[in-house]
Scaffold this motif. Structure first.
Motif, PDB file in Angstrom:
ATOM      1  N   UNK A  64       0.509   4.843  10.744  1.00 25.71           N
ATOM      2  CA  UNK A  64      -1.034   5.098  11.064  1.00 25.71           C
ATOM      3  C   UNK A  64      -1.663   3.974  10.594  1.00 25.71           C
ATOM      4  N   UNK A  65      -1.385   3.222   9.605  1.00 25.00           N
ATOM      5  CA  UNK A  65      -2.189   1.951   9.369  1.00 25.00           C
ATOM      6  C   UNK A  65      -2.282   0.915  10.614  1.00 25.00           C
ATOM      7  N   UNK A  66      -0.949   0.621  10.941  1.00 28.71           N
ATOM      8  CA  UNK A  66      -0.818  -0.199  12.099  1.00 28.71           C
ATOM      9  C   UNK A  66      -1.546   0.101  13.181  1.00 28.71           C
ATOM     10  N   UNK A  67      -1.398   1.382  13.691  1.00 28.94           N
ATOM     11  CA  UNK A  67      -1.996   1.933  14.817  1.00 28.94           C
ATOM     12  C   UNK A  67      -3.651   2.036  14.641  1.00 28.94           C
ATOM     13  N   UNK A  68      -4.036   2.421  13.386  1.00 24.98           N
ATOM     14  CA  UNK A  68      -5.444   2.255  13.311  1.00 24.98           C
ATOM     15  C   UNK A  68      -6.053   0.916  13.409  1.00 24.98           C
ATOM     16  N   UNK A  69      -5.236  -0.140  12.990  1.00 22.14           N
ATOM     17  CA  UNK A  69      -5.608  -1.525  13.014  1.00 22.14           C
ATOM     18  C   UNK A  69      -5.702  -2.030  14.754  1.00 22.14           C
ATOM     19  N   UNK A  87       0.684  -1.127   0.053  1.00 28.76           N
ATOM     20  CA  UNK A  87       0.067  -0.059  -0.059  1.00 28.76           C
ATOM     21  C   UNK A  87       0.808   1.253  -0.067  1.00 28.76           C
ATOM     22  N   UNK A  88       1.850   1.278   0.719  1.00 31.93           N
ATOM     23  CA  UNK A  88       2.705   2.480   0.989  1.00 31.93           C
ATOM     24  C   UNK A  88       4.172   1.981   1.636  1.00 31.93           C
ATOM     25  N   UNK A  89       4.907   2.691   1.301  1.00 36.90           N
ATOM     26  CA  UNK A  89       6.278   2.345   1.871  1.00 36.90           C
ATOM     27  C   UNK A  89       6.799   3.649   3.138  1.00 36.90           C
ATOM     28  N   UNK A  90       5.815   4.741   2.912  1.00 32.67           N
ATOM     29  CA  UNK A  90       6.103   5.708   3.838  1.00 32.67           C
ATOM     30  C   UNK A  90       6.093   5.304   5.194  1.00 32.67           C
ATOM     31  N   UNK A  91       7.208   5.618   5.941  1.00 26.89           N
ATOM     32  CA  UNK A  91       6.944   5.057   7.495  1.00 26.89           C
ATOM     33  C   UNK A  91       5.827   5.497   8.188  1.00 26.89           C
TER      34      UNK A  91
END
Length: 426
Positions: free
Chosen positions: A316-321, A307-311
């Protein structure tokens, strides 16, 4: 992995306790995959054989002992001295009490339930709405889960092989900033609604010093632990044993309020608390083993990085999950299951595991304070008799406050890392 996911979701949907939902769905998965049952049992039992995990029962026992020594009521008096002159006096007391209790209980749910029983009725008598009371008492638990000695940080450190000493130090500044943030939110809401002060004037310097002296044994407790761990006087597990001895000395010799009947009740409550924690640890280890054998961490990592390589977007994705999962599962299980999945992903992108650990712990805990199945939320509003929709509406300003702070912590990691780096080195 379909068997694991389907059975797990079904068990949760039917209201099965999360520990059993995790454990039984794991067993079904291993049966479907033809894994010998002896291996499953060995994995479950081996999860209890970590020396570092000894810190958990010791700190749970120490926290329960300190709650019976008279420390809690003294901390309430001290919190009132400090914050009684502010708008929303009793609500401010609850926030400061959570910060002070962070060094004692280490459990967000235990702290929220305790404050709901002690402060909740008085807050309602003084005109605070049930929703506001339940929301601030629950959200204060976030501070408890961050300020050392946090049980969640110990489990994260053990599971992710991260220094517990560094995690303890890293939690101090975020815990203090969350205290300030929640106090500002309380003051703004209370001024608008007319929630009054407890005292007319701020406490004098002499009154503050007197309050400090009365509570010196509770206030210096986390300091002793951190200093002891840093200078190698004891390991985190040995620090837990020290905490038990310390609590016994305070209760029996200093405050003289720990009677034999109270001690027996403490031991009974500790046995119940530890039974819950250990069954979650055992079952979560089997679940984690199933995830690893099914290569879920690797698959999830590849999916996120596609999806993205921007850290920061990945974070944000991990924390939302993590936050969403926290709404449905108990924090202890989330720490044990999600740490091995997400920690390698974020460290691979350059995030410090201590930095991530604090963000992770705050979000995992906050999930327990939000609908639909937040454990801390239910503990609080069930005691106060508050409807869930009323609680949710009143909790929104406090959730926004914490989310804004989380953004600051994520973008400026030195806020979290400067203390552990200063003490332990970079």
């Amino acid at each position: 992995m379909v068997y694991l996911a389907v059975f797990f979701v079904l068990f949760l949907a039917f209201g099965m306790p999360v520990a059993f939902a995790v454990g039984i769905s794991s067993v079904f998965y291993f049966i479907a995959e033809g894994v010998p049952f002896q291996i499953v049992v060995q994995r479950m039992v081996s999860s209890t054989q970590s020396f570092s995990l000894l810190a958990v029962p010791f700190f749970v026992l120490a926290g329960n002992l300190m709650n019976e020594t008279g420390i809690t009521k003294r901390l309430i008096r001290f919190s009132t001295v400090i914050t009684g002159h502010m708008y929303g006096g009793l609500a401010q007391v609850s926030v400061v009490l959570s910060a002070l209790m962070g060094g004692i209980s280490g459990s967000a749910t235990a702290d929220a339930a305790m404050e709901a029983r002690i402060l909740g009725p008085d807050m309602e008598k003084k005109g605070y709405s049930k929703g506001f009371t339940a929301a601030i008492l629950a959200m204060g638990g976030l501070i408890v889960s961050t300020i050392p000695p946090s049980i969640g940080l110990i489990l994260y450190g053990v599971t992710g092989e991260v220094s517990i000493g560094r995690l303890f130090l890293a939690g101090i500044v975020p815990g203090a900033l969350m205290t300030i943030g929640l106090m500002i939110s309380v003051a703004l809401i209370s001024k608008k609604r007319g929630y009054m002060r407890e005292t007319e004037k701020p406490a004098t310097f002499k009154e503050v010093l007197k309050g400090l002296w009365e509570n010196i044994w509770a206030i210096i407790f986390p300091v002793i632990l951190i200093v002891g761990i840093r200078f190698g006087i004891f390991t985190p597990s040995e620090a837990g044993a020290f905490a038990v001895v310390y609590a016994l000395i305070i209760g029996i010799l200093v405050y003289r309020e720990l009677t034999l009947s109270k001690l027996m009740e403490v031991l009974r409550q500790t046995a119940v608390d530890l039974a819950v924690i250990m069954i979650i640890i055992i079952c979560s280890n089997a679940f984690g083993y199933a995830l690893v054998t099914g290569q879920v961490p690797q698959t999830l990592a590849r999916g996120i990085l596609m999806v993205t390589s921007n850290q920061y977007l990945v974070l944000l994705i991990v924390m939302s999950f993590v936050f969403v999962i926290g709404m449905f599962m108990e924090a202890t299980a989330n720490v044990l299951i999600l740490t091995p999945i997400f920690l390698p992903i974020v460290t691979r992108l350059g995030f410090d595991p201590v930095h991530f650990g604090i963000l992770f712990m705050i979000l995992v805990t906050m999930g327990g304070m939000t609908p639909p199945i937040g454990v801390t939320m239910y503990s609080t509003f069930s005691i106060l008799g508050c409807p869930i929709n009323v609680y949710t509406k009143e909790a929104i300003p406090f959730i926004i406050t914490i989310v804004l702070l989380l953004v600051v912590f994520a973008v400026f990691p030195d806020i979290i890392l400067f203390l552990p780096n200063m003490v332990y080195g970079t």
